[in-house]
Every structure is written in structure tokens, then in C-alpha cells.
Design a protein around this motif. Structure first.
Motif, PDB file in Angstrom:
ATOM      1  N   ILE A  41       9.428  -1.950  -6.650  1.00 22.67           N
ATOM      2  CA  ILE A  41       8.463  -2.320  -7.695  1.00 22.67           C
ATOM      3  C   ILE A  41       8.662  -3.772  -8.099  1.00 22.67           C
ATOM      4  O   ILE A  41       7.702  -4.543  -8.198  1.00 22.67           O
ATOM      5  CB  ILE A  41       8.597  -1.368  -8.897  1.00 22.67           C
ATOM      6  N   LEU A  42       9.904  -4.168  -8.309  1.00 20.51           N
ATOM      7  CA  LEU A  42      10.179  -5.535  -8.700  1.00 20.51           C
ATOM      8  C   LEU A  42       9.692  -6.505  -7.620  1.00 20.51           C
ATOM      9  O   LEU A  42       9.054  -7.512  -7.920  1.00 20.51           O
ATOM     10  CB  LEU A  42      11.666  -5.731  -8.974  1.00 20.51           C
ATOM     11  N   ARG A  43       9.947  -6.192  -6.363  1.00 23.35           N
ATOM     12  CA  ARG A  43       9.501  -7.077  -5.274  1.00 23.35           C
ATOM     13  C   ARG A  43       7.985  -7.120  -5.180  1.00 23.35           C
ATOM     14  O   ARG A  43       7.407  -8.182  -4.910  1.00 23.35           O
ATOM     15  CB  ARG A  43      10.120  -6.636  -3.952  1.00 23.35           C
ATOM     16  N   ASP A  48       3.088 -10.185  -5.673  1.00 21.72           N
ATOM     17  CA  ASP A  48       1.652 -10.119  -5.933  1.00 21.72           C
ATOM     18  C   ASP A  48       1.269 -10.201  -7.407  1.00 21.72           C
ATOM     19  O   ASP A  48       0.087 -10.127  -7.730  1.00 21.72           O
ATOM     20  CB  ASP A  48       1.090  -8.824  -5.344  1.00 21.72           C
ATOM     21  N   GLY A  49       2.244 -10.296  -8.288  1.00 24.07           N
ATOM     22  CA  GLY A  49       1.933 -10.414  -9.704  1.00 24.07           C
ATOM     23  C   GLY A  49       1.698  -9.077 -10.378  1.00 24.07           C
ATOM     24  O   GLY A  49       1.846  -8.013  -9.770  1.00 24.07           O
ATOM     25  N   PRO A  50       1.327  -9.117 -11.666  1.00 22.45           N
ATOM     26  CA  PRO A  50       1.126  -7.891 -12.449  1.00 22.45           C
ATOM     27  C   PRO A  50       0.149  -6.942 -11.759  1.00 22.45           C
ATOM     28  O   PRO A  50      -0.794  -7.374 -11.086  1.00 22.45           O
ATOM     29  CB  PRO A  50       0.562  -8.405 -13.772  1.00 22.45           C
ATOM     30  N   ALA A  51       0.405  -5.649 -11.959  1.00 18.91           N
ATOM     31  CA  ALA A  51      -0.421  -4.640 -11.283  1.00 18.91           C
ATOM     32  C   ALA A  51      -0.382  -3.331 -12.048  1.00 18.91           C
ATOM     33  O   ALA A  51       0.525  -3.077 -12.835  1.00 18.91           O
ATOM     34  CB  ALA A  51       0.094  -4.429  -9.861  1.00 18.91           C
ATOM     35  N   SER A  52      -1.360  -2.501 -11.761  1.00 13.06           N
ATOM     36  CA  SER A  52      -1.400  -1.155 -12.340  1.00 13.06           C
ATOM     37  C   SER A  52      -0.395  -0.265 -11.609  1.00 13.06           C
ATOM     38  O   SER A  52       0.070  -0.591 -10.512  1.00 13.06           O
ATOM     39  CB  SER A  52      -2.802  -0.563 -12.193  1.00 13.06           C
ATOM     40  N   ILE A  53      -0.090   0.865 -12.219  1.00  6.81           N
ATOM     41  CA  ILE A  53       0.790   1.860 -11.590  1.00  6.81           C
ATOM     42  C   ILE A  53       0.195   2.286 -10.246  1.00  6.81           C
ATOM     43  O   ILE A  53       0.899   2.377  -9.241  1.00  6.81           O
ATOM     44  CB  ILE A  53       0.984   3.086 -12.506  1.00  6.81           C
ATOM     45  N   ARG A  54      -1.097   2.522 -10.219  1.00  8.32           N
ATOM     46  CA  ARG A  54      -1.775   2.953  -8.983  1.00  8.32           C
ATOM     47  C   ARG A  54      -1.634   1.896  -7.884  1.00  8.32           C
ATOM     48  O   ARG A  54      -1.328   2.209  -6.737  1.00  8.32           O
ATOM     49  CB  ARG A  54      -3.255   3.231  -9.266  1.00  8.32           C
ATOM     50  N   THR A  55      -1.823   0.646  -8.240  1.00  8.77           N
ATOM     51  CA  THR A  55      -1.697  -0.441  -7.264  1.00  8.77           C
ATOM     52  C   THR A  55      -0.259  -0.555  -6.775  1.00  8.77           C
ATOM     53  O   THR A  55      -0.014  -0.741  -5.577  1.00  8.77           O
ATOM     54  CB  THR A  55      -2.176  -1.772  -7.880  1.00  8.77           C
ATOM     55  N   GLY A  61       4.311   2.313  -1.327  1.00 14.75           N
ATOM     56  CA  GLY A  61       4.395   3.558  -0.575  1.00 14.75           C
ATOM     57  C   GLY A  61       5.159   4.632  -1.315  1.00 14.75           C
ATOM     58  O   GLY A  61       5.584   5.632  -0.739  1.00 14.75           O
ATOM     59  N   VAL A  62       5.331   4.449  -2.619  1.00 17.87           N
ATOM     60  CA  VAL A  62       6.028   5.408  -3.480  1.00 17.87           C
ATOM     61  C   VAL A  62       4.957   6.162  -4.269  1.00 17.87           C
ATOM     62  O   VAL A  62       3.938   5.584  -4.651  1.00 17.87           O
ATOM     63  CB  VAL A  62       7.007   4.660  -4.427  1.00 17.87           C
ATOM     64  N   THR A  63       5.171   7.446  -4.511  1.00 20.89           N
ATOM     65  CA  THR A  63       4.155   8.241  -5.201  1.00 20.89           C
ATOM     66  C   THR A  63       3.851   7.684  -6.586  1.00 20.89           C
ATOM     67  O   THR A  63       4.702   7.047  -7.224  1.00 20.89           O
ATOM     68  CB  THR A  63       4.591   9.712  -5.360  1.00 20.89           C
ATOM     69  N   HIS A  64       2.641   7.943  -7.045  1.00 22.23           N
ATOM     70  CA  HIS A  64       2.205   7.499  -8.366  1.00 22.23           C
ATOM     71  C   HIS A  64       3.172   7.996  -9.448  1.00 22.23           C
ATOM     72  O   HIS A  64       3.583   7.239 -10.329  1.00 22.23           O
ATOM     73  CB  HIS A  64       0.784   8.007  -8.632  1.00 22.23           C
ATOM     74  N   SER A  65       3.539   9.264  -9.345  1.00 23.86           N
ATOM     75  CA  SER A  65       4.454   9.857 -10.325  1.00 23.86           C
ATOM     76  C   SER A  65       5.807   9.152 -10.328  1.00 23.86           C
ATOM     77  O   SER A  65       6.340   8.832 -11.396  1.00 23.86           O
ATOM     78  CB  SER A  65       4.638  11.346 -10.019  1.00 23.86           C
ATOM     79  N   ALA A  66       6.359   8.892  -9.147  1.00 24.83           N
ATOM     80  CA  ALA A  66       7.659   8.224  -9.058  1.00 24.83           C
ATOM     81  C   ALA A  66       7.578   6.792  -9.574  1.00 24.83           C
ATOM     82  O   ALA A  66       8.497   6.315 -10.262  1.00 24.83           O
ATOM     83  CB  ALA A  66       8.177   8.257  -7.619  1.00 24.83           C
TER      84      ALA A  66
END
Length: 159
Positions: A41-43, A48-55, A61-66
């Protein structure tokens, strides 16, 4: 009959324990309150800068929930901030000044992890990431569930 304790699940859990445990300890040794699961997530945020959880889920490649759970842990440790997106249900994740200030230390930890991984790859005679990637690609082609069903059919176990 003697059963082996060396099943795929046991071996994978032990491998993850060895790898993540050592990497997490390296962060502690460097004075960071940081977990290996934060890195994708940090990378993604760095690249790519700020993003939504979905993005972030799509990028890593990690699930939305995770991703949601990990972002909550990161926010609690001040690595990321959360703001409302255009849609009230959407949250935008961004790195904090705290995170940016610790990047040099993190990058040293990442470099050490990469070097240690290279040594492990040499010890096992092939890149571990390649073996794991090939296994995941094979499972994307034919799921393990489908493989189990086929094996049960071949062995006459038609539950």
C-alpha cells in the motif's frame, strides 16, 4: 499409516512466519512501528499518489477487505490519512508527513530485505518469487478447488 506434517498449508505458513517475522523485526530494530503488510500500500501511494481503497486493491492485488483493514492499521500508526472522496462512501488514502519523514529508514530496510532475498534465492537455486508466481499463475488457470474435485473423481471419491 503415517501422515506427513509437511502439507502445502503448513509449509507456506512456516515460510511466511520466517519471512514476515524477520522483516518485521528489522523494522523494529530500525525504530519503526511498521508491518510488512503495509509495504504494498505504501509503495502504491508513493508511486501513484493518493487513492481510494478500491484503487489500492486493484494496484496491489490485495483484496478490498484486506486493504481496508491494513489502511486502518496504518492510519492508527499515522502512516496514512483518510479523507472523504467524491462519493460519501469512498475514502481517499494519502501518505502523511510522518510517513514521508521515515522513508529513508524504510528504504534502507527494503534494500536489506532485497539483498537478503537475493541470498535466499541463491541458496535455493532459483528465485522464490518466480516459484510463487508460477504457482499462482497455475492456480489462476485451474483453481485448487477444481484440482481437488478432479483428484477425488480420479480416486473414485465422488462425495
Amino acid at each position: 499409516m503415517t501422515y506427513s506434517q509437511r502439507t502445502h498449508g503448513v509449509l507456506l505458513r512456516r515460510l511466511i512466519d520466517h519471512l514476515d517475522g524477520a522483516v518485521e523485526q528489522s523494522y523494529v530494530d530500525a525504530g519503526l512501528d511498521y508491518r510488512p503488510r503495509f509495504t504494498p500500500i505504501l509503495r502504491a501511494l508513493l508511486n501513484d499518489g493518493p487513492a481510494s481503497i478500491r484503487t489500492l486493491s486493484a494496484r496491489t492485488g490485495v483484496t478490498h477487505s484486506a486493504v481496508s483493514q491494513t489502511v486502518s492499521q496504518m492510519a492508527a500508526r499515522n502512516w496514512v490519512s483518510l479523507e472523504a472522496g467524491k462519493d460519501a462512501r469512498e475514502r481517499i488514502v494519502a501518505l502523511t508527513d510522518f510517513a514521508h519523514a521515515r522513508l529513508p529508514t524504510l528504504q534502507r530496510c527494503w534494500a536489506a530485505t532485497a539483498a537478503a532475498s537475493d541470498v535466499l534465492d541463491a541458496d535455493i537455486g532459483q528465485p522464490l518469487a518466480d516459484v510463487l508466481s508460477r504457482a499462482l499463475e497455475a492456480l489462476e488457470q485451474t483453481s485448487f478447488r477444481d484440482r481437488l474435485a478432479a483428484a477425488a473423481t480420479l480416486s473414485g471419491d465422488n462425495r
